[in-house]
Structures are given as C-alpha cells and as structure tokens.
Design a protein around this motif. Sequence first.
Motif, PDB file in Angstrom:
ATOM      1  N   UNK A  50       0.816  -1.217   0.000  1.00 14.04           N
ATOM      2  CA  UNK A  50       0.000   0.000   0.000  1.00 14.04           C
ATOM      3  C   UNK A  50       0.856   1.277   0.000  1.00 14.04           C
ATOM      4  N   UNK A  51       1.860   1.304  -0.862  1.00 18.19           N
ATOM      5  CA  UNK A  51       2.664   2.516  -1.035  1.00 18.19           C
ATOM      6  C   UNK A  51       3.729   2.727   0.016  1.00 18.19           C
ATOM      7  N   UNK A  52       3.926   1.757   0.919  1.00 19.21           N
ATOM      8  CA  UNK A  52       4.955   1.913   1.961  1.00 19.21           C
ATOM      9  C   UNK A  52       5.891   0.710   1.969  1.00 19.21           C
ATOM     10  N   UNK A  53       7.110   0.930   2.468  1.00 21.67           N
ATOM     11  CA  UNK A  53       8.005  -0.213   2.674  1.00 21.67           C
ATOM     12  C   UNK A  53       7.715  -0.731   4.077  1.00 21.67           C
ATOM     13  N   UNK A  54       7.265  -1.995   4.165  1.00 21.83           N
ATOM     14  CA  UNK A  54       6.904  -2.525   5.486  1.00 21.83           C
ATOM     15  C   UNK A  54       8.005  -3.403   6.076  1.00 21.83           C
ATOM     16  N   UNK A  55       8.907  -3.901   5.213  1.00 21.17           N
ATOM     17  CA  UNK A  55      10.048  -4.661   5.727  1.00 21.17           C
ATOM     18  C   UNK A  55      11.198  -4.536   4.741  1.00 21.17           C
ATOM     19  N   UNK A  56      12.422  -4.513   5.258  1.00 20.54           N
ATOM     20  CA  UNK A  56      13.600  -4.479   4.387  1.00 20.54           C
ATOM     21  C   UNK A  56      14.692  -5.309   5.033  1.00 20.54           C
ATOM     22  N   UNK A  57      15.545  -5.897   4.195  1.00 23.05           N
ATOM     23  CA  UNK A  57      16.644  -6.682   4.747  1.00 23.05           C
ATOM     24  C   UNK A  57      17.376  -7.433   3.665  1.00 23.05           C
ATOM     25  N   UNK A  58      18.391  -8.186   4.061  1.00 18.65           N
ATOM     26  CA  UNK A  58      19.109  -9.014   3.092  1.00 18.65           C
ATOM     27  C   UNK A  58      18.159 -10.113   2.624  1.00 18.65           C
ATOM     28  N   UNK A  59      18.476 -10.734   1.486  1.00 17.93           N
ATOM     29  CA  UNK A  59      17.611 -11.807   0.983  1.00 17.93           C
ATOM     30  C   UNK A  59      17.518 -12.912   2.035  1.00 17.93           C
ATOM     31  N   UNK A  60      18.639 -13.213   2.703  1.00 17.84           N
ATOM     32  CA  UNK A  60      18.617 -14.279   3.716  1.00 17.84           C
ATOM     33  C   UNK A  60      17.675 -13.909   4.858  1.00 17.84           C
ATOM     34  N   UNK A  61      17.703 -12.638   5.309  1.00 22.07           N
ATOM     35  CA  UNK A  61      16.819 -12.230   6.404  1.00 22.07           C
ATOM     36  C   UNK A  61      15.346 -12.319   5.991  1.00 22.07           C
ATOM     37  N   UNK A  62      15.048 -11.867   4.780  1.00 13.28           N
ATOM     38  CA  UNK A  62      13.642 -11.867   4.353  1.00 13.28           C
ATOM     39  C   UNK A  62      13.138 -13.299   4.136  1.00 13.28           C
ATOM     40  N   UNK A  63      13.977 -14.160   3.584  1.00 14.97           N
ATOM     41  CA  UNK A  63      13.514 -15.530   3.331  1.00 14.97           C
ATOM     42  C   UNK A  63      13.539 -16.411   4.581  1.00 14.97           C
ATOM     43  N   UNK A  64      14.544 -16.216   5.433  1.00 14.43           N
ATOM     44  CA  UNK A  64      14.692 -17.151   6.557  1.00 14.43           C
ATOM     45  C   UNK A  64      14.335 -16.547   7.912  1.00 14.43           C
ATOM     46  N   UNK A  65      14.335 -15.215   8.022  1.00 16.12           N
ATOM     47  CA  UNK A  65      13.989 -14.612   9.302  1.00 16.12           C
ATOM     48  C   UNK A  65      12.996 -13.462   9.094  1.00 16.12           C
ATOM     49  N   UNK A  66      11.921 -13.691   8.324  1.00 17.29           N
ATOM     50  CA  UNK A  66      10.981 -12.597   8.060  1.00 17.29           C
ATOM     51  C   UNK A  66      10.285 -12.179   9.354  1.00 17.29           C
ATOM     52  N   UNK A  67       9.925 -10.891   9.456  1.00 14.28           N
ATOM     53  CA  UNK A  67       9.335 -10.400  10.703  1.00 14.28           C
ATOM     54  C   UNK A  67       7.922  -9.871  10.529  1.00 14.28           C
ATOM     55  N   UNK A  68       7.583  -9.411   9.329  1.00 12.71           N
ATOM     56  CA  UNK A  68       6.296  -8.738   9.166  1.00 12.71           C
ATOM     57  C   UNK A  68       5.213  -9.731   8.735  1.00 12.71           C
ATOM     58  N   UNK A  69       4.003  -9.658   9.314  1.00 10.52           N
ATOM     59  CA  UNK A  69       2.939 -10.592   8.912  1.00 10.52           C
ATOM     60  C   UNK A  69       2.649 -10.573   7.405  1.00 10.52           C
ATOM     61  N   UNK A  70       2.848  -9.428   6.738  1.00  7.93           N
ATOM     62  CA  UNK A  70       2.607  -9.405   5.287  1.00  7.93           C
ATOM     63  C   UNK A  70       3.683 -10.219   4.563  1.00  7.93           C
ATOM     64  N   UNK A  71       4.929 -10.097   5.016  1.00 11.36           N
ATOM     65  CA  UNK A  71       6.008 -10.901   4.408  1.00 11.36           C
ATOM     66  C   UNK A  71       5.734 -12.385   4.636  1.00 11.36           C
ATOM     67  N   UNK A  72       5.252 -12.738   5.829  1.00  9.02           N
ATOM     68  CA  UNK A  72       4.894 -14.141   6.083  1.00  9.02           C
ATOM     69  C   UNK A  72       3.847 -14.591   5.055  1.00  9.02           C
ATOM     70  N   UNK A  73       2.848 -13.732   4.843  1.00 10.92           N
ATOM     71  CA  UNK A  73       1.786 -14.073   3.889  1.00 10.92           C
ATOM     72  C   UNK A  73       2.328 -14.261   2.477  1.00 10.92           C
TER      73      UNK A  73
END
Length: 353
Positions: free
Chosen positions: A232-255
């Motif tokens: 929705x026009x905002x950055x809700x999570x940012x990180x290295x590819x490893x962090x986003x794939x293996x240690x995601x934090x935001x419920x939208x990223x989980x989804x």
Amino acid sequence: MTEHILDVRDLAVSFFTYAGEVQAVRGITWHLDRHETVALVGESGCGKSVTIQTVMGLLQSPPGRVTGGSIHFEGLDMLKLTPRELRSIQGNRMSMIFQDPLSYLNPTMRVGEQIAESYRLHHRVNRREAQAKVREMMELISFPEPERNMRAFPHQLSGGMRQRIMVAMALICSPGILFADEPTTALDVTIQAQIIELMNELKEKLDTSIVLITHDLGVVANMAERIYVMYAGKIVERGSAADIFYRPRHPYTWGLLQSVPRLDARQDRVFRYIPGTPPDLLNPPAGCPFAARCPYACRACAAYMPEETDFENAHACRCWLYHEGAEELRKKAEADWKEQGKEVGSHGEEGAS
Ligand code: SF4
C-alpha cells in the motif's frame, strides 16, 4: 561512507484523478549500491512500478506528481533535471526491461535495427558501427543464429528470444542501473531460468546494478541480495535476501512467503493466499495498511502507523508486534509462523529448501 549509486528518500507520489488524490507511494526510503541487485516486492498496486517510473523520470504527469522526497542518481538530483537532461540518462545510464516485449518492440522494424537505434540515440556512430555493436551484443546474450535473427521481425521470434532482445536493447549502452519490471512473468519456467541467468551474467560483465520489481519471490531468490517489501505505497520490511527468506518479521512478508506454491507441501497446503484486498489509496488508512487483513491486528494497528523496528544487519520492519507492550501477541505470531512452516515443508531455517 559508500555513496549509493541510487538514493531515494521519503519519496511520495500521487495521482490526481476526478475521484481525488490516489496516494500511490507514501514516503519510501531505499537505496542501491554499485554492483548490487535489490528487489522491490509486493502485490499489484503496492506502488513498486510507480516508484521505478518516477526514478527514471517516466511518470506520466498529469495525473501523476511527486508530492515529496528526493531521488539522487550518481549524485544528480533527478527531480531537478530538465527534460533534455533526463533524456540523455534514460536508456543510456539507466535502462529498463519490461514484462511484455511484444508491447514494447516495434512490430514493423527488424529487431537488429531496434537494438541499433537504442545505441545510436546516445552515441555518435554511423550505421555500420552501430550494427557492429549490435553483433557484439548478440554474441554477449548468446543469441542463436545472430546474423539471421537480427533481420527478423518481433512476431517471428519466440517469447524467450524477444525478451533477450529487450535485454540487449536495455544493456547496449552499458547502463549504471538496469530496472527489470516483472522481467520473466510472461515466460515459461525454463525460459525464466535462462533470462535470470543471462541478467546475472551480464550484470557482472557490464558492471551494472539491478533493481528488480516483482511479486514472484522465486525470481527474487535467484537474483537479489537485498529486498524491500512494499505494501500500500509503503516499505513494510527491508533486509538481506537471507533475512527476508529465513527470518521474516512482518505478517505481510509471512503471507507473501506462504503464497509461494510448494510442491513438497501437503496437498491442501500447496496453494495459499492472503485473504482480503489492499486498502483503497484514495483514502489510505491512518494506521497500519495491512490491519484489515492481518490476523494479529490490535486496536493500535488500525489507528497508528508503527515506526520502523531495527533488527540486526540493516533488517527492519514496521509492525506493532515488535513494540515492547506486544510481547505475548508477538510470541503467538512467531509460534504460528513456525507451525505453518512445518505444515508446508520448511521455512525459518537458512539452508532449508
Ligand atoms: Fe498486523 Fe498490526 Fe503488524 Fe500491521 S502493525 S502487520 S496490523 S500486527
């Protein structure tokens, strides 16, 4: 301190329509370093393509308008350039590959001439010199039967070959940045893999940095070093590819991660999706834009936008779950995420496939 090749700060872009102001991009900050590939990831309408069009100076205005923020490319203030200065950068120092080559290639021109035209627009060379450069480029992209196929019209080539032509056109001037907007969406999986490999190879050979725009996390996994998750026009999570794939934090990223089809998952878990739809950006919510779809939303979520919480290694997200008062809810959310990981195969562990 390293200077970023591209530095976008607090960028806000709106479309002024008869219905009102559509706030497509709402204050996003991100950067790209030299020789790096970053991905902007999110569902359709999250603002990723508008962001890239704005960075390249291709925003259609009206109805689009930058309402705040700044964009610096190799030290140049992109929002202050004249149309002539912008044209000297577009297709030359910054280039773009689009998702559907048939819409962008001229159906009445031979593909070799189209690649040569991209080069001649920015270099004072004669026809023969431009053709020699095209041949060099065709070799670089391992184009089959280059002499014959250079004389083909777009409709005479396969989808994969047309996308290779787009890659050649985008890279013939050796741009500092290549933007790739859903570059493999229209291709079947084997050709997708070839195009990804080709872009990775050319990035090294031509000393280019890449910004990948996609909803397809499979493509991201094979290309990006860092990821920005947009919603929705905002950055809700940012990180290295490893962090986003293996240690995601935001419920939208989980989804998003759960929405990737898993052939090794239980039959009823192969296809999952995020219920609901993104908010209307004519009247964006005051609080977290994901609140209406989030299983962990509490009263604060709908009323106030969370600030960024920083984790290790420049990994950060915007979510009230990481507020000190939300410990219990956070533990439950994290336990659910791990549990779902067991159901679909595995996630949450680096090295797991
Ligand atoms: Fe869900 Fe609230 Fe986090 Fe938004 S802030 S993602 S609604 S828990």
